[in-house]
Design a protein around this motif. Structure first.
Motif, PDB file in Angstrom:
ATOM      1  N   PRO A  60       0.838  -1.206   0.000  1.00  0.00           N
ATOM      2  CA  PRO A  60       0.000   0.000   0.000  1.00  0.00           C
ATOM      3  C   PRO A  60       0.871   1.252   0.000  1.00  0.00           C
ATOM      4  O   PRO A  60       2.059   1.202   0.325  1.00  0.00           O
ATOM      5  CB  PRO A  60      -0.807  -0.135   1.299  1.00  0.00           C
ATOM      6  CG  PRO A  60      -0.038  -1.086   2.145  1.00  0.00           C
ATOM      7  CD  PRO A  60       0.692  -2.001   1.209  1.00  0.00           C
ATOM      8  N   ALA A  61       0.264   2.373  -0.331  1.00  0.00           N
ATOM      9  CA  ALA A  61       1.019   3.626  -0.474  1.00  0.00           C
ATOM     10  C   ALA A  61       1.717   4.037   0.817  1.00  0.00           C
ATOM     11  O   ALA A  61       2.794   4.639   0.787  1.00  0.00           O
ATOM     12  CB  ALA A  61       0.083   4.740  -0.948  1.00  0.00           C
ATOM     13  N   TRP A  62       1.158   3.694   1.963  1.00  0.00           N
ATOM     14  CA  TRP A  62       1.752   4.113   3.234  1.00  0.00           C
ATOM     15  C   TRP A  62       2.971   3.275   3.618  1.00  0.00           C
ATOM     16  O   TRP A  62       3.724   3.636   4.527  1.00  0.00           O
ATOM     17  CB  TRP A  62       0.720   4.048   4.364  1.00  0.00           C
ATOM     18  CG  TRP A  62       0.078   2.690   4.535  1.00  0.00           C
ATOM     19  CD1 TRP A  62      -1.114   2.281   4.027  1.00  0.00           C
ATOM     20  CD2 TRP A  62       0.618   1.566   5.244  1.00  0.00           C
ATOM     21  NE1 TRP A  62      -1.361   0.975   4.369  1.00  0.00           N
ATOM     22  CE2 TRP A  62      -0.315   0.510   5.124  1.00  0.00           C
ATOM     23  CE3 TRP A  62       1.795   1.347   5.969  1.00  0.00           C
ATOM     24  CZ2 TRP A  62      -0.099  -0.737   5.694  1.00  0.00           C
ATOM     25  CZ3 TRP A  62       1.996   0.093   6.533  1.00  0.00           C
ATOM     26  CH2 TRP A  62       1.055  -0.927   6.400  1.00  0.00           C
ATOM     27  N   ALA A  63       3.193   2.144   2.944  1.00  0.00           N
ATOM     28  CA  ALA A  63       4.273   1.248   3.342  1.00  0.00           C
ATOM     29  C   ALA A  63       5.647   1.873   3.117  1.00  0.00           C
ATOM     30  O   ALA A  63       6.540   1.736   3.954  1.00  0.00           O
ATOM     31  CB  ALA A  63       4.174  -0.072   2.581  1.00  0.00           C
ATOM     32  N   TRP A  64       5.824   2.585   1.988  1.00  0.00           N
ATOM     33  CA  TRP A  64       7.146   3.140   1.694  1.00  0.00           C
ATOM     34  C   TRP A  64       7.536   4.247   2.663  1.00  0.00           C
ATOM     35  O   TRP A  64       8.684   4.249   3.149  1.00  0.00           O
ATOM     36  CB  TRP A  64       7.214   3.607   0.237  1.00  0.00           C
ATOM     37  CG  TRP A  64       6.956   2.493  -0.728  1.00  0.00           C
ATOM     38  CD1 TRP A  64       5.950   2.411  -1.641  1.00  0.00           C
ATOM     39  CD2 TRP A  64       7.686   1.269  -0.850  1.00  0.00           C
ATOM     40  NE1 TRP A  64       6.014   1.228  -2.324  1.00  0.00           N
ATOM     41  CE2 TRP A  64       7.065   0.498  -1.864  1.00  0.00           C
ATOM     42  CE3 TRP A  64       8.801   0.737  -0.204  1.00  0.00           C
ATOM     43  CZ2 TRP A  64       7.538  -0.755  -2.240  1.00  0.00           C
ATOM     44  CZ3 TRP A  64       9.263  -0.519  -0.574  1.00  0.00           C
ATOM     45  CH2 TRP A  64       8.634  -1.246  -1.584  1.00  0.00           C
ATOM     46  N   PRO A  65       6.641   5.192   3.002  1.00  0.00           N
ATOM     47  CA  PRO A  65       7.017   6.158   4.048  1.00  0.00           C
ATOM     48  C   PRO A  65       7.287   5.480   5.396  1.00  0.00           C
ATOM     49  O   PRO A  65       8.162   5.917   6.146  1.00  0.00           O
ATOM     50  CB  PRO A  65       5.806   7.097   4.125  1.00  0.00           C
ATOM     51  CG  PRO A  65       5.167   7.000   2.789  1.00  0.00           C
ATOM     52  CD  PRO A  65       5.389   5.588   2.338  1.00  0.00           C
TER      53      PRO A  65
END
Length: 197
Positions: A60-65
């Motif tokens: 998901p998009a939040w995983a990289w931050p």
């Protein structure tokens, strides 16, 4: 697509196995080895998760931050620990590389995997040079230890890094050549991951 996916799974297996061995090294009686093994276990499992082929699982998009925050915190810890030993600087570079790759993945997923420029970015190139040198140096340092261990001179204490009793008191988790092999495999995996950027 089969080639990159299979190499991705090989990276996952290598990094996960290295992380698992580093968890075992955390049972060492030497505090410094426990600390180093903890950071290396985090790195191994983080790299394994990052190397999972995108065709199988897209984070998901939040995983990289989240990756960037976790490894940024680990990098600050390594920077603080570097006061007592230079080898922590390598952990700092590894953590910085993980933050860099996580931010690059966050940027590429936000832009639909579009790459606007050709060639290797400067920071990627510098990290590639560093990890290439690290892999070569670690490989050279590993060779003499393997020769001594295979030469039937286990009782002379030349392997170093163990507890004061030597011999049976040193578990296989305290063997310096295995720790070096662990670091070598993570360095190779880091090179492979940076080459895909």
């Amino acid at each position: 697509m089969h080639g990159p996916a299979s190499s991705g799974w090989l990276l996952v297996a290598l990094c996960a196995a290295t992380g698992a061995y580093c968890l075992l090294r955390m049972r060492s009686g030497v505090e410094e080895q426990r600390r180093a093994a903890g950071g290396e276990a985090l790195m191994g499992f983080g790299m394994a998760a990052m190397a999972v082929p995108a065709a199988v699982f897209t984070p998901p998009a939040w995983a990289w931050p989240a990756y960037a925050v976790v490894f940024g915190a680990a990098g600050l810890r390594a920077l603080w620990a570097a006061r007592s030993g230079r080898h922590h600087l390598h952990h700092l570079v590894g953590d910085a590389a993980m933050v860099y790759m996580a931010l690059a993945m966050a940027g590429s997923s936000a832009h639909g995997h579009a790459h606007g420029s050709s060639g290797v970015p400067l920071l990627t190139g510098m990290l590639l040079l560093y990890f290439t040198g690290y892999v070569l140096l670690t490989g050279v340092r590993l060779l003499p230890v393997a020769v001594v261990a295979g030469g039937g001179t286990a009782g002379d204490g030349t392997a170093g890094g163990g507890t004061a009793g030597g011999g049976a008191a040193d578990g296989w988790g305290d063997r310096p050549e295995l720790a070096r092999a662990c670091r070598l495999s993570m360095g190779i995996a880091m090179l492979a991951m940076l080459l895909t950027m």
